[in-house]
Design a protein around this motif. Sequence first.
Motif, PDB file in Angstrom:
ATOM      1  N   UNK A 185       0.848  -1.183   0.000  1.00  0.00           N
ATOM      2  CA  UNK A 185       0.000   0.000   0.000  1.00  0.00           C
ATOM      3  C   UNK A 185       0.889   1.239   0.000  1.00  0.00           C
ATOM      4  N   UNK A 186       0.366   2.314  -0.528  1.00  0.00           N
ATOM      5  CA  UNK A 186       1.124   3.558  -0.598  1.00  0.00           C
ATOM      6  C   UNK A 186       1.378   4.100   0.807  1.00  0.00           C
ATOM      7  N   UNK A 187       2.624   4.417   1.084  1.00  0.00           N
ATOM      8  CA  UNK A 187       2.979   4.921   2.413  1.00  0.00           C
ATOM      9  C   UNK A 187       2.458   6.338   2.597  1.00  0.00           C
ATOM     10  N   UNK A 188       1.867   6.579   3.751  1.00  0.00           N
ATOM     11  CA  UNK A 188       1.340   7.899   4.089  1.00  0.00           C
ATOM     12  C   UNK A 188       2.177   8.480   5.222  1.00  0.00           C
ATOM     13  N   UNK A 189       2.490   9.776   5.090  1.00  0.00           N
ATOM     14  CA  UNK A 189       3.330  10.443   6.085  1.00  0.00           C
ATOM     15  C   UNK A 189       2.545  11.442   6.939  1.00  0.00           C
ATOM     16  N   UNK A 190       1.219  11.445   6.809  1.00  0.00           N
ATOM     17  CA  UNK A 190       0.408  12.280   7.677  1.00  0.00           C
ATOM     18  C   UNK A 190      -0.182  13.500   6.991  1.00  0.00           C
ATOM     19  N   UNK A 191      -0.932  14.268   7.773  1.00  0.00           N
ATOM     20  CA  UNK A 191      -1.657  15.419   7.243  1.00  0.00           C
ATOM     21  C   UNK A 191      -0.959  16.727   7.619  1.00  0.00           C
ATOM     22  N   UNK A 192      -1.218  17.730   6.806  1.00  0.00           N
ATOM     23  CA  UNK A 192      -0.744  19.089   7.071  1.00  0.00           C
ATOM     24  C   UNK A 192      -1.863  20.054   6.701  1.00  0.00           C
ATOM     25  N   UNK A 193      -1.741  21.299   7.140  1.00  0.00           N
ATOM     26  CA  UNK A 193      -2.639  22.360   6.701  1.00  0.00           C
ATOM     27  C   UNK A 193      -1.828  23.423   5.981  1.00  0.00           C
ATOM     28  N   UNK A 194      -2.416  23.982   4.935  1.00  0.00           N
ATOM     29  CA  UNK A 194      -1.734  24.977   4.111  1.00  0.00           C
ATOM     30  C   UNK A 194      -2.653  26.185   3.958  1.00  0.00           C
ATOM     31  N   UNK A 195      -2.126  27.368   4.188  1.00  0.00           N
ATOM     32  CA  UNK A 195      -2.958  28.568   4.074  1.00  0.00           C
ATOM     33  C   UNK A 195      -3.094  28.979   2.611  1.00  0.00           C
ATOM     34  N   UNK A 196      -4.196  29.646   2.311  1.00  0.00           N
ATOM     35  CA  UNK A 196      -4.499  30.019   0.936  1.00  0.00           C
ATOM     36  C   UNK A 196      -3.449  30.962   0.352  1.00  0.00           C
ATOM     37  N   UNK A 197      -2.833  31.794   1.185  1.00  0.00           N
ATOM     38  CA  UNK A 197      -1.825  32.715   0.672  1.00  0.00           C
ATOM     39  C   UNK A 197      -0.673  31.954   0.017  1.00  0.00           C
ATOM     40  N   UNK A 198      -0.249  30.862   0.632  1.00  0.00           N
ATOM     41  CA  UNK A 198       0.817  30.055   0.041  1.00  0.00           C
ATOM     42  C   UNK A 198       0.386  29.490  -1.299  1.00  0.00           C
ATOM     43  N   UNK A 199      -0.841  28.984  -1.366  1.00  0.00           N
ATOM     44  CA  UNK A 199      -1.334  28.349  -2.583  1.00  0.00           C
ATOM     45  C   UNK A 199      -1.559  29.340  -3.712  1.00  0.00           C
ATOM     46  N   UNK A 200      -1.958  30.559  -3.378  1.00  0.00           N
ATOM     47  CA  UNK A 200      -2.346  31.540  -4.396  1.00  0.00           C
ATOM     48  C   UNK A 200      -1.251  32.549  -4.716  1.00  0.00           C
ATOM     49  N   UNK A 201      -0.350  32.800  -3.757  1.00  0.00           N
ATOM     50  CA  UNK A 201       0.646  33.846  -3.969  1.00  0.00           C
ATOM     51  C   UNK A 201       2.049  33.477  -3.487  1.00  0.00           C
ATOM     52  N   UNK A 202       2.147  32.763  -2.398  1.00  0.00           N
ATOM     53  CA  UNK A 202       3.442  32.552  -1.760  1.00  0.00           C
ATOM     54  C   UNK A 202       4.361  31.601  -2.499  1.00  0.00           C
ATOM     55  N   UNK A 203       3.812  30.494  -3.007  1.00  0.00           N
ATOM     56  CA  UNK A 203       4.634  29.502  -3.693  1.00  0.00           C
ATOM     57  C   UNK A 203       4.997  29.982  -5.094  1.00  0.00           C
ATOM     58  N   UNK A 204       6.061  29.466  -5.678  1.00  0.00           N
ATOM     59  CA  UNK A 204       6.404  29.831  -7.061  1.00  0.00           C
ATOM     60  C   UNK A 204       5.219  29.590  -8.002  1.00  0.00           C
ATOM     61  N   UNK A 205       5.045  30.488  -8.949  1.00  0.00           N
ATOM     62  CA  UNK A 205       3.872  30.432  -9.826  1.00  0.00           C
ATOM     63  C   UNK A 205       3.740  29.099 -10.552  1.00  0.00           C
ATOM     64  N   UNK A 206       4.854  28.530 -10.959  1.00  0.00           N
ATOM     65  CA  UNK A 206       4.774  27.310 -11.781  1.00  0.00           C
ATOM     66  C   UNK A 206       4.296  26.085 -10.995  1.00  0.00           C
ATOM     67  N   UNK A 207       4.302  26.146  -9.655  1.00  0.00           N
ATOM     68  CA  UNK A 207       3.837  24.997  -8.871  1.00  0.00           C
ATOM     69  C   UNK A 207       2.488  25.265  -8.199  1.00  0.00           C
ATOM     70  N   UNK A 208       1.969  26.475  -8.315  1.00  0.00           N
ATOM     71  CA  UNK A 208       0.693  26.762  -7.672  1.00  0.00           C
ATOM     72  C   UNK A 208      -0.425  25.955  -8.335  1.00  0.00           C
ATOM     73  N   UNK A 209      -1.298  25.340  -7.546  1.00  0.00           N
ATOM     74  CA  UNK A 209      -2.406  24.578  -8.127  1.00  0.00           C
ATOM     75  C   UNK A 209      -3.317  25.454  -8.978  1.00  0.00           C
ATOM     76  N   UNK A 210      -3.661  24.959 -10.155  1.00  0.00           N
ATOM     77  CA  UNK A 210      -4.547  25.685 -11.058  1.00  0.00           C
ATOM     78  C   UNK A 210      -5.982  25.197 -10.893  1.00  0.00           C
ATOM     79  N   UNK A 211      -6.980  26.080 -11.051  1.00  0.00           N
ATOM     80  CA  UNK A 211      -8.376  25.644 -11.010  1.00  0.00           C
ATOM     81  C   UNK A 211      -8.653  24.615 -12.102  1.00  0.00           C
ATOM     82  N   UNK A 212      -9.573  23.700 -11.811  1.00  0.00           N
ATOM     83  CA  UNK A 212      -9.973  22.701 -12.805  1.00  0.00           C
ATOM     84  C   UNK A 212     -11.494  22.649 -12.875  1.00  0.00           C
ATOM     85  N   UNK A 213     -12.005  22.221 -14.010  1.00  0.00           N
ATOM     86  CA  UNK A 213     -13.435  22.012 -14.205  1.00  0.00           C
ATOM     87  C   UNK A 213     -13.668  20.518 -14.343  1.00  0.00           C
ATOM     88  N   UNK A 214     -14.441  19.932 -13.436  1.00  0.00           N
ATOM     89  CA  UNK A 214     -14.778  18.508 -13.487  1.00  0.00           C
ATOM     90  C   UNK A 214     -16.289  18.395 -13.565  1.00  0.00           C
TER      91      UNK A 214
END
Length: 306
Positions: free
Chosen positions: A184-213
């Motif tokens: 089974x895939x090894x799990x290393x636990x949970x974390x919390x990430x603030x929206x500022x990191x996801x939207x502005x703080x992290x480098x642009x090329x790794x920031x998650x992009x919106x998707x339509x499903x």
Amino acid sequence: MAGPGTSPSFWEREFHNVKLAKPASIPFLSDELMDGLPPDCSFKAFKRPQLRRCPFNLETIDWPRSRRIDGGLDGSILKIYFQGSDIPYCLKIFWDPEAGFGGVAQFAVERECINASVLQKMETSVEEAVTGSSPPILINPNPKTKEDAIDNIYGFSREGRQAGLSSLSKVDYEPMSVTSMPRMRKCYGWVKIDAHSLLEGWPRRVRPSPVQVGKFRRSFQPGREYFAIVYEWIEEEDNDPATVQAVDTFLYRAGFCHQAGSHVDNWKGGVLLDLSDYVYVFARWWRRMFYEPREVDNILQPHDQR
């Protein structure tokens, strides 16, 4: 996890007119660090599984070597490295900060945290039974009902191993001793990430992009905190049908039912990537109608056949 190319009709069928998830009646997260100590394998802990917190510091992610992979209905995937290490990890960030957010019925992070926690307990139980530090794990190899599934969970627990079959009021089957567990895939636990990191703080090329499903547009919103899970990174590799079948059979005997759909992209090298494909017997989404082993062709389905 379903990718952005998922058929809209599938997701609309799965989630249209489904009652939205209510806030969890039991907590699914523990503030205890996953520091290498074995998890609690008591029956109480199996009934109320909580995933422990990841000990890794996300501020030490090596961004030049890390990259965004894709996004689907549940969340967005990054392949990350930490400074000073050549080991890659999967960071799965979930779109929903709370149950029912965005009109999606399932609360994916809750299901995955529960399943990851339970599988860690089972791995420990099997190891203890095989090494002789505890009595064997005895289960029903062909469970049919929710009660059967719960009895099998009890067989994995510390109390169940100590009691053996004497704790069950009725045994009308030849018990099976569990002496191994599929990879089974090894799990290393949970974390919390603030929206500022996801939207502005992290480098642009790794920031998650919106998707339509289907009818659901999935994105991160300012001013919120989001759950994420750190997993082992699994490299691309063809699936061996016999290995996939063995994983499915183990999970069935271990009290997991299927969710309504699954597909080939959720497996690599016979390793299950998306734990949301299965539902634990003590979780509120468990359904008797989906509690059975499936043929491998029904597990490794392409998107357009679901």
